[in-house]
Design an enzyme around this catalytic site. Structure first.
Site, short mmCIF file in Angstrom:
data_model
loop_
_atom_site.label_atom_id
_atom_site.label_comp_id
_atom_site.label_asym_id
_atom_site.label_seq_id
_atom_site.Cartn_x
_atom_site.Cartn_y
_atom_site.Cartn_z
N LEU A 1 55.17 29.93 29.06
CA LEU A 1 55.48 30.99 30.01
C LEU A 1 54.53 32.18 29.78
O LEU A 1 54.91 33.24 29.27
CB LEU A 1 56.94 31.43 29.87
CG LEU A 1 57.99 30.39 30.29
CD1 LEU A 1 59.40 30.86 29.95
CD2 LEU A 1 57.89 30.09 31.80
N HIS A 2 53.29 32.00 30.19
CA HIS A 2 52.25 33.00 29.93
C HIS A 2 52.58 34.36 30.52
O HIS A 2 52.52 35.40 29.84
CB HIS A 2 50.91 32.51 30.50
CG HIS A 2 50.38 31.30 29.83
ND1 HIS A 2 49.90 31.31 28.54
CD2 HIS A 2 50.26 30.01 30.26
CE1 HIS A 2 49.49 30.09 28.21
NE2 HIS A 2 49.71 29.29 29.24
N ASP A 3 52.92 34.38 31.80
CA ASP A 3 53.12 35.67 32.47
C ASP A 3 54.35 36.42 31.97
O ASP A 3 54.41 37.65 32.05
CB ASP A 3 53.22 35.45 33.98
CG ASP A 3 51.95 34.87 34.56
OD1 ASP A 3 50.87 35.12 33.98
OD2 ASP A 3 52.01 34.17 35.58
#
Length: 304
Positions: A236-238
């Site tokens: 979940l980068h963002d």
């Protein structure tokens, strides 16, 4: 209350970031959500943005339609293999036919909000940087009205997730990324190493799912995803950018200079590298404790 503008290409992890911000509207005021093609085509991104706002916002937020292709050339990259055909995993979002957008395109609406604000505003950019690059190109003086920009993109060490060297957001529009990095803005960078080191799996999502009202939506978006850039689960980068905005004490910041390779003849084209040193002009942030950051993301996205 922090006043922010979110620039995004709503896919799965963007959805988590937006939900996190919408569940904390007592802490942050979303002045605008601007859209950019990236994880999916611009029509899907806009549709997904309206859908998330309609289901999770406690008060309405304006939406501006942004770039559908990079600064130069046509859109070449697509992440439907990771984010699903429509961009929100297994959720098929019906066309939001009565959706209303601002009359101005994204960069002009951002400019209008910034120029009319008495206080500086923070930008949170979690997709390709095309809209922000267009804003700076058309209105270079507006940089002084931006408190800082939190960017999800690039890497510390030069690793990639769309090529061995390039991270997806920066690779989608290398020219835009380089333009923003060299603009003089106060940059806080969330590199791909952050989420790569704490992927989430279905069991963790289900254990955190306390939001009964939106449970079915959340399960359809976030469960059964395949992310080939990590050994298991989904990165979940963002969400890391949203977590830093909401709870910066969970992270440590390091001064750095951000370098982007824009040589199209080089196999490392699009590569981002952070040179860490005390006189660095920008900042990269990393979790102090990865498990604590992951727990915060899970609780904020999936909690009641």
């Amino acid at each position: 209350m922090k006043n922010i503008i979110l620039d995004c290409d709503i896919g799965v992890d963007d959805a988590s970031a937006l939900i996190m911000l919408l569940k904390n509207q007592q802490k942050v005021r979303l002045s605008l959500v601007s859209t950019v093609a990236g994880n999916s085509k611009i029509e899907n991104v806009c549709n997904n943005t309206i859908f998330i706002l309609r289901n999770f916002a406690t008060r309405w937020v304006s939406v501006a339609v942004g770039a559908s292709k990079p600064l130069y050339g046509e859109r070449k990259l697509d992440a439907s293999d990771v984010h699903g055909e429509g961009g929100l995993g297994g959720l098929k979002v019906e066309k939001q036919s009565d959706a209303k957008f601002t009359t101005e395109v994204a960069e002009e609406k951002i400019y209008k909000i910034l120029s009319s604000s008495k206080r500086k505003i923070t930008l949170v950019a979690i997709g390709p940087l095309t809209n922000i690059a267009l804003l700076i190109k058309k209105h270079p003086e507006i940089v002084k009205k931006i408190a800082k920009i939190i960017i999800m993109g690039g890497s510390i060490s030069g690793i990639g997730n769309i090529t061995p060297f390039a991270e997806y957001n920066f690779a989608w529009d290398v020219d835009a990324a380089k333009s923003v990095v060299e603009s003089g803005l106060k940059i806080y960078l969330s590199p791909i190493e952050n989420a790569n080191n704490m992927p989430v799996c279905d069991d963790e999502i289900l254990a955190s799912l306390k939001d009964a009202e939106h449970a079915e939506i959340l399960k359809k978006i976030f469960l059964n995803l395949q992310d080939g850039s990590v050994p298991f689960g989904f990165a979940l980068h963002d969400s890391c950018a949203a977590a830093f905005l909401l709870k910066p004490n969970l992270f440590k910041t390091l001064k750095c200079d951000i370098k982007i390779n824009d040589d199209k003849k080089d196999k490392r084209y699009g590569q981002c590298f952070c040179e860490i040193h005390k006189k660095g002009k920008n900042l990269v942030f990393v979790p102090k404790n990865y498990q604590k950051v992951k727990n915060f993301i899970l609780k904020t996205t999936f909690g009641g």
